[in-house]
Structures are given as structure tokens and as C-alpha cells.
Design a protein around this motif. Sequence first.
Motif, PDB file in Angstrom:
ATOM      1  N   UNK A   1       0.821  -1.214   0.000  1.00  0.00           N
ATOM      2  CA  UNK A   1       0.000   0.000   0.000  1.00  0.00           C
ATOM      3  C   UNK A   1       0.851   1.258   0.000  1.00  0.00           C
ATOM      4  N   UNK A   2       2.128   1.130   0.387  1.00  0.00           N
ATOM      5  CA  UNK A   2       2.994   2.315   0.485  1.00  0.00           C
ATOM      6  C   UNK A   2       3.749   2.599  -0.799  1.00  0.00           C
ATOM      7  N   UNK A   3       3.864   1.612  -1.688  1.00  0.00           N
ATOM      8  CA  UNK A   3       4.684   1.794  -2.885  1.00  0.00           C
ATOM      9  C   UNK A   3       4.134   2.890  -3.790  1.00  0.00           C
ATOM     10  N   UNK A   4       2.815   2.989  -3.893  1.00  0.00           N
ATOM     11  CA  UNK A   4       2.238   4.033  -4.736  1.00  0.00           C
ATOM     12  C   UNK A   4       2.603   5.430  -4.260  1.00  0.00           C
ATOM     13  N   UNK A   5       2.316   5.766  -2.980  1.00  0.00           N
ATOM     14  CA  UNK A   5       2.710   7.088  -2.475  1.00  0.00           C
ATOM     15  C   UNK A   5       4.210   7.319  -2.515  1.00  0.00           C
ATOM     16  N   UNK A   6       5.022   6.268  -2.227  1.00  0.00           N
ATOM     17  CA  UNK A   6       6.476   6.440  -2.257  1.00  0.00           C
ATOM     18  C   UNK A   6       6.956   6.768  -3.678  1.00  0.00           C
ATOM     19  N   UNK A   7       6.420   6.053  -4.656  1.00  0.00           N
ATOM     20  CA  UNK A   7       6.803   6.323  -6.046  1.00  0.00           C
ATOM     21  C   UNK A   7       6.411   7.736  -6.458  1.00  0.00           C
ATOM     22  N   UNK A   8       5.202   8.128  -6.087  1.00  0.00           N
ATOM     23  CA  UNK A   8       4.733   9.475  -6.424  1.00  0.00           C
ATOM     24  C   UNK A   8       5.588  10.543  -5.748  1.00  0.00           C
TER      25      UNK A   8
END
Length: 525
Positions: free
Chosen positions: A24-31
Motif C-alpha cells: 500500500x505504500x509503494x504508490x505514495x512512495x513512487x509518487x
Amino acid sequence: MSKSVDPPGLNLKPPPVLDRPREESMGPLTEHFAGISRAYGPITAVNVAELAGKEATVTTPYREAAEALNNSPDPLRINYTEFDFHRECAGMHYENIAKLVSKLDRTFESQAFFWTSGPVVLCKQKGAFRVNCIDCLDRTNVVMSAFSRHVLNSQLEAVALIYHPSDARGSEIENVVNDLWANNGDAISRAYAGTSALKGDFTRTGRRDFGGILNDGMNSVMRMYSSTFSDYFSQACIDFFLGNRNSTVFSEFLSKLTSTDPKEIIRLSKIRAAAIETSTDMVLYPGEKLIGGWTLLSPYDIGVKVGGNFVEKVLLISKEALYIVDFDYSMVKVKMYTRVPLGDVLSIQKGAYILSALQEASRTVVDNYGFILNFRPRHNASRVTSYALRNQTDSYRTLFDRVGGALKQPTSGGSIVSNVLSEAAMGPNEHLFAAFKALPVEVEREKRADGHEEFVAAHPGLTCKQTVDQIVETIRKACVPIGSANVPDFVVEADVVSLAEAQRLASFYSKFEYGLKRLLWLGVN
């Protein structure tokens, strides 16, 4: 449903907790990294948190996420570096930060810096550092100040103001830069933690001594006090201004002298929705159609308005009956339910439901509203699941006695609900009642573009009175075809528990406890 958690401020160094999986954290981290890369160019992420112990709870997933990002098909790349500040600089050896600077020497060279001579641009900066510890205050400021001094020395060398980095040590310009970083760290720390930054003596002077350690100890104690007694109101204001919570956050603060994380509000709303869905599947008779379902605060026992334990119950209504469900939120199971045919509903009383008169928020009628459901016990059936019998037989035997029933032996068959409470042996003119208090509405369901529903923060949201009005009207309409609602005063407005009654019930101890908390938390009594 309740959850008790010790305030994090009661620990000088509370362990960090991750409440979301890495997926769930990969999306915000990538952004996040994509955004700062667009703004600054290549990013070098420097993590100065501990690599072992409590902080590894955050450090290890961060490292794994950075590796996953660099190994993904996306062209975005980050240069991830670790430096265990506490281990490397143990024993006040802060000069060891130079090891990190030396390790990143090639990065400093490749990043360069912006340099112009009149209209001619001689050099541009390409990239930036992203430095973090756990809260990005003290260690982060010390390391970034070291980075800034290193770059400043390179700039001074480039314009021939110094010939070697050692020439700048102790100079007036270095003192100015050190003061700038120390003041910057203190300002951020006061806004966030309520005290000046820790390790500020090293940032300001380049030296670490026992005086600075003693000052850090005092600041740590003050931070603990601030996080225990002051942070909750600040957080309540931030959540309100950002639109994460509606105005009920202030009522909650005045009532509990704390506030709930907006993510927890959303999570609880999903749990309550699941409880309604599970209860519907388990207790409705075959062929019954659900009209409405709610989670409400209610006394543990039927026939009680105040006193004892209050729990969250699920109230369901179909075209044939009302269901009062005791739900185990931790196990996601129905413990017991009472089925009341709509024809046995005698009347509904709605009004103020004041459980505490100590604070203004709990005295406001529109936010402290409930109703009483009066019904005949002649045809109602109360059932308890075999799960509840195995785990809480004694408590449920007491509850059965309270409503005039007795436990029967388990019946045969594959029914989920396998134990039945006999019909209450009461006269035809006697009745039972169940009291319910509305919970604040903090979230709403909103349809996304893909057609699915999601929970979002409700602003301004329904008041508890509006919620009760809707529930009572739904019950009244359902009772009309049965004929039970076609009597005078089927719905009456009268206080369930008035403010005067709540004031009489308030004990001296509860008044003293709340007064002491207000004095500590808010500085007023």
C-alpha cells in the motif's frame, strides 16, 4: 467496541509502528520520489535512522521499498544510502559524520551547485539530497548542516576565498552558517515538538559536550510532557483545517481530551459496515429483506438506560422484525441477538441522551441524542451463538436472567445460532425496552469513478439528532403496514437521560478526575 492504547507521549522514545503493508505504500512512495525528482533532478536518499533495534521497524521496510523502486520497470531511480547515526557517533564522536560526507564525495561532485558570473551561467546544480531520521528533526538537521558546510567550502574554494576546507573552520562565515542551521532546526522543532532541537550545540558550534547532553535531557522530558498533554489539541486543529475531520473532533477532544486519527475513523467505519453486513447474513430469517442497519451505543443489558457497561450494538430492521445484535468486533462474530416482531413494538421515545455532564461537548443535545424502543416480550426470541456459549456462558446466563429467560440445551441441526432463550414469562401488560445512543457521523460513502464505493471524511456530516430522527422514521414507516404505528403517540419526544439527571449521577471522583485532566491538558480548570 473499544480500544485502549497508552498515549505515545508517555514514553521518552516510543517505538515506531507501521500501520500499512509495503504494497500500500509503494504508490505514495513512487509518487513522492517522482515529484521531487521532477523538481530537483537525481535524488540521493540518506537514511540516518538506526539499522537495528526499534527503528529497524521503519528502516528495513524503507530500504526494501527503495530497492523495489529501483528494480521496477519504471525509469525512476534513487541513490539510497544508510548511515546509523547513533551507532557511528556513539560516545559523542560526532566528527564521524565526516565518514558519511566522504562516502558521498562523488555525489557532491556530480550534483555540483549553481554558479553564475554576471549573465553567464557557469554551473548548474543537478540533483539534491533527501535526508531523514525517524521524525526528521535532530539527526536530520545535524547531517544536513554538515552537508551544507561541505558544499559551502566547495563554493568558497571555487571563488578562491579559501584554498582548503580547513581554512574555513572557525571563520566568521562558518559561524554564521552554523547559527543559520541551528536556528532553523530550533524553529522547526519548536513547531513540531515544543522544544528546541536536540544536538543543537553541535550544529551551532561543531562541538558536543556534557552541557549539551544535559540540555537535550531536559528537552526530551519537555517533549514527553508536550506530546502527552498538548499535542492532541494541535492535532485536532490540523485534522480539522485539512478537512480530515469535521467539527466533532473538538467535541471529542473536550470529552476525552484526546483525538482519533482520521485513518482510524475510516477503519472503524469499515469495521462497522462489515458488522452490519455480517449480522444481516447471520440473523435475518430466510426470505426477510433488510430495510436498514446501524451501529449504535447501547447499555450492555436490555432494560437499562444508564449505569453498567456501554457497548456498540448492531440494530437491524426488516419488513417483519427488529434485531438487536450483540456483536464481537474482535472476532467478527454475532454473540447474541434479540428478534422483536414489528407488531410487538409499542412506542419509540427519542430525545437527549446525556451520559456525562462534565464537559460542554457531552451536554450538547444535537450531539448527544438517542431513543428508547419499547416492545412487548410475548413473541420476541433472544438467541445466543454456540461461540458465545463456549466463551462467555456465565455473562450470558446473567443477561438471560435479566430479561426473564433461561438457557435451553443446544438444539440439533446445522444452524449458526444453536442456543435459544425461551420467551420471557411476563404478563400481557408488561414490556421491555432497549436504549440506543447515536454515534457521531464522521465519514460518508462516496462513489469513485470506477463505480465502487469508498469511505471519505464527512463534512459537515450529520448530527446525532439527525441520525436518530432518520432511524426512528425508518422504524415508524416499517411499522405502519403492521398497524403498530397507527396509535397516538407512537413516537414521542422526551429526554432519554436529561442533563439534570446526568448531573445528579456524576460522582465526585469523576468530577475531580476530569478537572485534573483539564488542568494538565489545557491549563484551565
